[in-house]
Design an enzyme around this catalytic site. Sequence first.
Site, PDB file in Angstrom:
ATOM      1  N   LYS A  54       0.627  -1.394   0.014  1.00 47.33           N
ATOM      2  CA  LYS A  54       0.098  -0.039  -0.137  1.00 47.33           C
ATOM      3  C   LYS A  54       0.878   1.436  -0.115  1.00 47.33           C
ATOM      4  O   LYS A  54       0.485   1.994  -0.744  1.00 47.33           O
ATOM      5  CB  LYS A  54      -0.706  -0.060   1.232  1.00 47.33           C
ATOM      6  CG  LYS A  54      -2.079  -0.901   1.198  1.00 47.33           C
ATOM      7  CD  LYS A  54      -2.863  -1.096   2.509  1.00 47.33           C
ATOM      8  CE  LYS A  54      -3.967  -2.125   2.413  1.00 47.33           C
ATOM      9  NZ  LYS A  54      -4.213  -2.678   3.552  1.00 47.33           N
ATOM     10  N   GLN A  98      -5.081  -1.597   9.514  1.00 39.82           N
ATOM     11  CA  GLN A  98      -4.903  -2.827   8.977  1.00 39.82           C
ATOM     12  C   GLN A  98      -5.630  -3.864   9.757  1.00 39.82           C
ATOM     13  O   GLN A  98      -5.695  -3.734  11.042  1.00 39.82           O
ATOM     14  CB  GLN A  98      -3.668  -3.167   8.592  1.00 39.82           C
ATOM     15  CG  GLN A  98      -3.321  -4.498   7.927  1.00 39.82           C
ATOM     16  CD  GLN A  98      -4.029  -4.470   6.538  1.00 39.82           C
ATOM     17  OE1 GLN A  98      -3.762  -3.440   5.713  1.00 39.82           O
ATOM     18  NE2 GLN A  98      -4.293  -5.783   6.011  1.00 39.82           N
ATOM     19  N   ASP A 121     -11.830   2.659   3.802  1.00 40.84           N
ATOM     20  CA  ASP A 121     -12.043   1.134   3.878  1.00 40.84           C
ATOM     21  C   ASP A 121     -13.446   1.214   3.761  1.00 40.84           C
ATOM     22  O   ASP A 121     -14.130   0.161   3.208  1.00 40.84           O
ATOM     23  CB  ASP A 121     -11.610   0.518   5.017  1.00 40.84           C
ATOM     24  CG  ASP A 121     -10.446  -0.281   4.994  1.00 40.84           C
ATOM     25  OD1 ASP A 121     -10.202  -0.908   3.726  1.00 40.84           O
ATOM     26  OD2 ASP A 121      -9.653  -0.343   5.805  1.00 40.84           O
TER      27      ASP A 121
HETATM   28  N1  GUN Z   1      -7.337  -6.966   6.018  1.00 38.87           N
HETATM   29  C1  GUN Z   1      -7.644  -7.586   5.041  1.00 38.87           C
HETATM   30  N2  GUN Z   1      -8.372  -6.910   4.190  1.00 38.87           N
HETATM   31  C2  GUN Z   1      -8.537  -5.496   4.604  1.00 38.87           C
HETATM   32  C3  GUN Z   1      -8.972  -4.455   4.115  1.00 38.87           C
HETATM   33  O1  GUN Z   1      -9.543  -4.465   2.995  1.00 38.87           O
HETATM   34  N3  GUN Z   1      -8.951  -3.455   4.883  1.00 38.87           N
HETATM   35  C4  GUN Z   1      -8.131  -3.310   5.925  1.00 38.87           C
HETATM   36  N4  GUN Z   1      -7.974  -2.528   6.666  1.00 38.87           N
HETATM   37  N5  GUN Z   1      -7.576  -4.583   6.698  1.00 38.87           N
HETATM   38  C5  GUN Z   1      -7.689  -5.645   5.907  1.00 38.87           C
END
Ligand code: GUN
Length: 305
Positions: A54, A98, A121
Amino acid sequence: MTAELIDGKAFAATVREKVAHHVARLKEDHRITPGLAVVLVGEDPASQVYVRNKGRQTVEVGMESYEHRLDADTPQADLLALIERLNNDPSVHGILVQLPLPDHIDADLVINAIDPAKDVDGFHISNVGLLATGQKAMVPCTPLGCLMMLRDRLGNLSGQEAVVVGRSNIVGKPMAQLLLRDSCTVTIAHSRTRDIGEVVRRADIVVAAVGRPGMVPGDWIKPGATVIDVGINRVEAPEKGMNEDGTPKTRLVGDVDFDSAAQVAGAITPVPGGVGPMTIACLLANTVTACCRANGLSEPEGLTA
Ligand code: GUN
């Protein structure tokens, strides 16, 4: 019939190009640089890989990346204090915490502490409610990516029969909401669905998001259907040989049994190289959208739901 492959890697590159173009315009015309803050608590290896990717892609499209890595035993109050700081920081337009979080932290509480306007998100209850009522929301990245690929392939989705397999808050439920908003007839199938094969066989559009390798076989697929496989499952692959420690090598597979489904479907996303690359691309898209909204600017075309 052999299905057409939907190339998520190429599609994600196109989305990133669009994002980079909008970022350049924001910088040149408005002296604004979109910023994304990613918070990682603990050392989960998969999460570390995601967070690194990311950060790299955020910088590649010209945005600011702010990474906050906290120890696994960080008290919940400290995490909430960090989120409060990021909520009030005008250089941060998007905040992502996350998941999964360590057990001593209440993930719902933390997610709902994020300013909904910065919730890239789309997990905050306000955004969930806005999406469900057809209002302007931040939309979860993976379903947004799936929707973009479906619209690209099928054009107007109105009237299509869509079956979403899986009812998670991250993918299944928001995916169903997005398809409903595009006037599909939507069914959510899950582990308790009776005659699930019959249900899935009705679908013009199948989105599989259950996290079970190969769960959807080809004989559940209607000939010509479009199949979007969200699953990313690591399975043992002894045919690839053994690791030095004597364990079998592994490979990634989706929730759809690709070989049999590809014989029947009209189009299908592969794993890897399908939905996966779209998730981060859509996170970047959401960050630009959040930045435009925060500054009262028109939204980037083609990057929102
Ligand atoms: N962990 C696995 N997928 C995601 C996601 O789309 N967003 C976040 N914040 N954590 C994750």
